[in-house]
Design a protein around this motif. Structure first.
Motif, PDB file in Angstrom:
ATOM      1  N   THR A 248       0.868  -1.181   0.000  1.00 34.84           N
ATOM      2  CA  THR A 248       0.000   0.000   0.000  1.00 34.84           C
ATOM      3  C   THR A 248       0.897   1.220   0.000  1.00 34.84           C
ATOM      4  O   THR A 248       1.820   1.320   0.822  1.00 34.84           O
ATOM      5  N   GLU A 271      -2.406  -1.515  -3.353  1.00 35.03           N
ATOM      6  CA  GLU A 271      -3.462  -0.537  -3.013  1.00 35.03           C
ATOM      7  C   GLU A 271      -2.806   0.829  -3.102  1.00 35.03           C
ATOM      8  O   GLU A 271      -1.941   1.156  -2.290  1.00 35.03           O
ATOM      9  N   GLY A 274      -5.224   7.815  -5.230  1.00 31.25           N
ATOM     10  CA  GLY A 274      -6.580   8.137  -5.663  1.00 31.25           C
ATOM     11  C   GLY A 274      -6.762   9.633  -5.851  1.00 31.25           C
ATOM     12  O   GLY A 274      -5.912  10.444  -5.436  1.00 31.25           O
ATOM     13  N   SER A 276     -10.319  10.925  -5.561  1.00 34.13           N
ATOM     14  CA  SER A 276     -11.706  10.460  -5.553  1.00 34.13           C
ATOM     15  C   SER A 276     -12.708  11.605  -5.621  1.00 34.13           C
ATOM     16  O   SER A 276     -12.551  12.624  -4.943  1.00 34.13           O
ATOM     17  N   CYS A 305      -5.762   7.602   1.159  1.00 28.11           N
ATOM     18  CA  CYS A 305      -5.713   7.301  -0.282  1.00 28.11           C
ATOM     19  C   CYS A 305      -7.061   7.513  -0.943  1.00 28.11           C
ATOM     20  O   CYS A 305      -7.134   7.853  -2.115  1.00 28.11           O
ATOM     21  N   CYS A 306      -8.164   7.332  -0.203  1.00 27.70           N
ATOM     22  CA  CYS A 306      -9.491   7.479  -0.810  1.00 27.70           C
ATOM     23  C   CYS A 306     -10.118   8.833  -0.466  1.00 27.70           C
ATOM     24  O   CYS A 306     -11.338   9.003  -0.592  1.00 27.70           O
ATOM     25  N   TYR A 428      -7.123   7.427 -11.726  1.00 29.96           N
ATOM     26  CA  TYR A 428      -7.379   6.666 -10.503  1.00 29.96           C
ATOM     27  C   TYR A 428      -8.805   6.130 -10.460  1.00 29.96           C
ATOM     28  O   TYR A 428      -9.665   6.557 -11.234  1.00 29.96           O
ATOM     29  N   LEU A 430     -10.283   4.758  -6.951  1.00 29.64           N
ATOM     30  CA  LEU A 430     -10.324   4.109  -5.645  1.00 29.64           C
ATOM     31  C   LEU A 430     -11.695   4.222  -4.992  1.00 29.64           C
ATOM     32  O   LEU A 430     -12.244   3.234  -4.505  1.00 29.64           O
ATOM     33  N   GLY A 469     -10.362  -1.423  -2.514  1.00 25.66           N
ATOM     34  CA  GLY A 469      -9.247  -1.401  -3.459  1.00 25.66           C
ATOM     35  C   GLY A 469      -9.643  -0.635  -4.693  1.00 25.66           C
ATOM     36  O   GLY A 469     -10.724  -0.048  -4.742  1.00 25.66           O
ATOM     37  N   GLY A 470      -8.764  -0.670  -5.706  1.00 30.13           N
ATOM     38  CA  GLY A 470      -8.975   0.278  -6.781  1.00 30.13           C
ATOM     39  C   GLY A 470      -9.161  -0.274  -8.171  1.00 30.13           C
ATOM     40  O   GLY A 470      -8.613  -1.308  -8.529  1.00 30.13           O
ATOM     41  N   SER A 474      -5.379   2.758  -9.432  1.00 28.67           N
ATOM     42  CA  SER A 474      -5.459   2.733  -7.967  1.00 28.67           C
ATOM     43  C   SER A 474      -5.116   1.360  -7.397  1.00 28.67           C
ATOM     44  O   SER A 474      -5.114   1.200  -6.172  1.00 28.67           O
ATOM     45  N   ARG A 478      -8.022  -6.598  -3.981  1.00 25.01           N
ATOM     46  CA  ARG A 478      -8.803  -5.961  -2.919  1.00 25.01           C
ATOM     47  C   ARG A 478      -8.247  -6.357  -1.558  1.00 25.01           C
ATOM     48  O   ARG A 478      -7.726  -7.451  -1.394  1.00 25.01           O
TER      49      ARG A 478
END
Ligand code: ADP
Length: 498
Positions: A248, A271, A274, A276, A305-306, A428, A430, A469-470, A474, A478
């Motif tokens: 990650t 992982e 992102g 988002s 990340c998200c 991306y 995610l 997961g992405g 991304s 998962r």
């Protein structure tokens, strides 16, 4: 402030001596004898000194993990026994919740209240959830049809076996929780592990390693090697004795990991980054949506990340929503994570601070307007103001690149088609948020958004049961839920002619 930011007796003890690697159940110094400092980002001063593992130490750890996998008591335990140990790990995390939360707060910068309410209980729950899977990893019985063997009868079945020795490389934004996300499925499936925490935040993973031994995990099942990415991390990703690597972190390093893994074609799960979209329709409960947009980006300093870093608001409510998010941003109390009044802590490191403030400068040059924030705080430590940017063009870097800080970029949209195009216009995939009271619109849009998680009328909801997961760049695979298990298992077909 001095009193509020002082760690407890237990945490002071833990960080009082140079922390060693955990290899084969023992505290070991790095073969080179080197150590490195981890800093408290709220003060930019040294927090603790930690062994600097490199390729030699990774090799020792991989060999210990291999022995534990092939010959150790771990591989002879029943699934129930493994599950019970995992359950105890979850219990011990909760028994040491204050200490673990403090370690992550001091090492990462995040607010203590956040670490105590989110990181620690989620980490414990992940072990409890995955403990249950240890006893449920069954294959199936299958009746084969073999046209070139007429009349032959078969009994066939599948076995699901652990993939073997797993390398796990984790980031600094949720140090304990990312260790749990990675270790949980590895242990449930019977794998053994070499874990490399991020160099910025090595402390809670080392403490977790101690707690795992206390829970009864046999020596060598989990080895923790602290060190830098380019040395220890790269050595783990390319090691021929590692069967799978789970990572990650940034998309950039994810590419390096995938390339390094090709030598022995180890399995890879990633992982990554992102950008988002958090999407607010005119018919949303606007108060809830504004609060959700602010939480979606400012939670954990935006080092998520998200994070909902692109805010799309339907045209006729745009001004109202962005002003609301800016007001929420201004109300956030930024300060040392150990201060109980702080809602948001500093960024994790000088490097991250430079990166985020660099984006703020680029945004300013491009003519992006800050409705809130826009600057670093004038004090020691790596503090940046929660920032809301508007007047953004489609190709502006603040819209296209992951900032990984408390910076949200807001744009208007006209209708669903316009929105879906803009939301998916990113490398991306995610996560996404959708705010509307029209349930059918929400479900239709959830199908159109290319992302691994879609939150409707909420944001940043995580659960051990839900895969995460992405799409696109991304990631691969998962984490969490039942779905993660397959990436730690090999399926074997056994065919018996009767
Ligand atoms: P960031 O850029 O936000 O610090 P990274 O993706 O660089 O995040 O770091 C995530 C993890 O990857 C850390 O544990 C880091 O040490 C590790 N890492 C960094 N570079 C490499 C590399 N070349 N090979 C393997 N691991 C790496």
């Amino acid at each position: 402030m001095a009193v509020a930011t002082r760690p407890t007796e237990k945490t002071r003890f833990f960080k009082s001596s140079p922390r060693a690697l955990l290899i084969n159940g023992k505290s070991e110094q790095a073969e080179s004898g080197k150590t490195f400092d981890t800093l408290n980002p709220a003060t930019a001063t040294v927090l603790a000194s930690v062994a600097e593992g490199d390729a030699h130490d990774i090799d020792r750890a991989v060999r210990a993990a291999r022995r534990a996998f092939e010959n150790g008591p771990w591989s002879r335990m029943t699934p129930s026994e493994r599950g019970q140990i995992m359950h105890r790990i979850g219990d011990l995390i909760m028994e040491h919740a204050d200490e673990l939360a403090e370690l992550d707060c001091l090492d990462n910068g995040k607010a203590l209240s956040v670490a105590r309410a989110a990181d620690v209980p989620l980490a414990a729950d992940l072990f409890w959830y995955m403990a249950g899977w240890a006893t449920k990893l069954n294959g199936g019985t299958i009746t084969p049809s073999v046209p070139y063997l007429p009349g032959a009868e078969f009994h066939a079945y599948t076995l699901r076996e652990p993939v073997g020795v797993v390398g796990q490389i984790i980031p600094w934004n949720f140090p304990l929780l990312m260790a749990a996300w990675k270790l949980g499925p590895a242990l449930a499936t019977g794998c053994t592990v070499v874990l490399k925490p991020a160099e910025q935040t090595p402390l809670s993973a080392l403490r977790l390693g101690e707690l795992m031994l206390e829970a009864g995990l046999p020596d060598g099942v989990v080895n923790v090697v602290t060190g830098f990415g380019e040395t220890a991390g790269a050595a783990l990703a390319s090691h021929p004795g590692v069967d799978k690597i789970a990572f990650t972190g940034s998309t950039e390093v994810g590419r390096l990991i995938a390339t390094a893994a090709t030598g022995n074609l180890k399995k890879v799960s990633l992982e990554l980054g992102g950008k988002s979209p958090n999407i607010i329709f005119s018919d949303a409960d606007i108060d809830a949506a504004v609060a959700g947009a602010a939480q979606g980006i400012f939670f954990n300093q935006g080092e998520v990340c998200c994070a909902g870093s692109r805010l799309f608001v339907q045209q006729d409510r745009f001004d109202e929503v962005v002003e609301g998010v800016a007001k929420a941003a201004k109300q956030i109390k930024v300060g040392p994570g150990m201060d109980p009044d702080s809602d948001m802590g500093p960024l994790v490191s000088r490097e991250q601070f430079d990166r985020v403030t660099g984006y703020l400068a680029k945004g300013q040059q491009a003519g992006n307007r800050a409705l809130a924030g826009g600057h670093a705080l004038d004090r020691p430590g790596y503090f940046v103001e929660p920032t809301v940017l508007v007047d953004v063009e489609p190709n502006d870097v603040v819209l296209r690149e992951e900032i990984f800080g408390p910076v949200i970029v807001a744009l208007p949209f006209s209708d669903v088609d316009d929105l879906a195009r803009q939301a998916n216009d990113t490398v991306y995939g995610l996560a996404a948020g959708v705010w509307t009271q029209d349930i059918s619109k929400a479900h239709k849009l959830a199908k159109r958004i290319k992302a691994g998680t879609v939150w409707v009328n909420t944001y940043n909801v995580f659960s051990a049961e839900l895969p995460f997961g992405g799409f696109k760049q991304s990631g691969w695979g998962r984490e969490m839920g039942e779905e993660v298990l397959s990436s730690y298992l090999e399926t074997k077909s056994v065919i018996v002619q009767l």
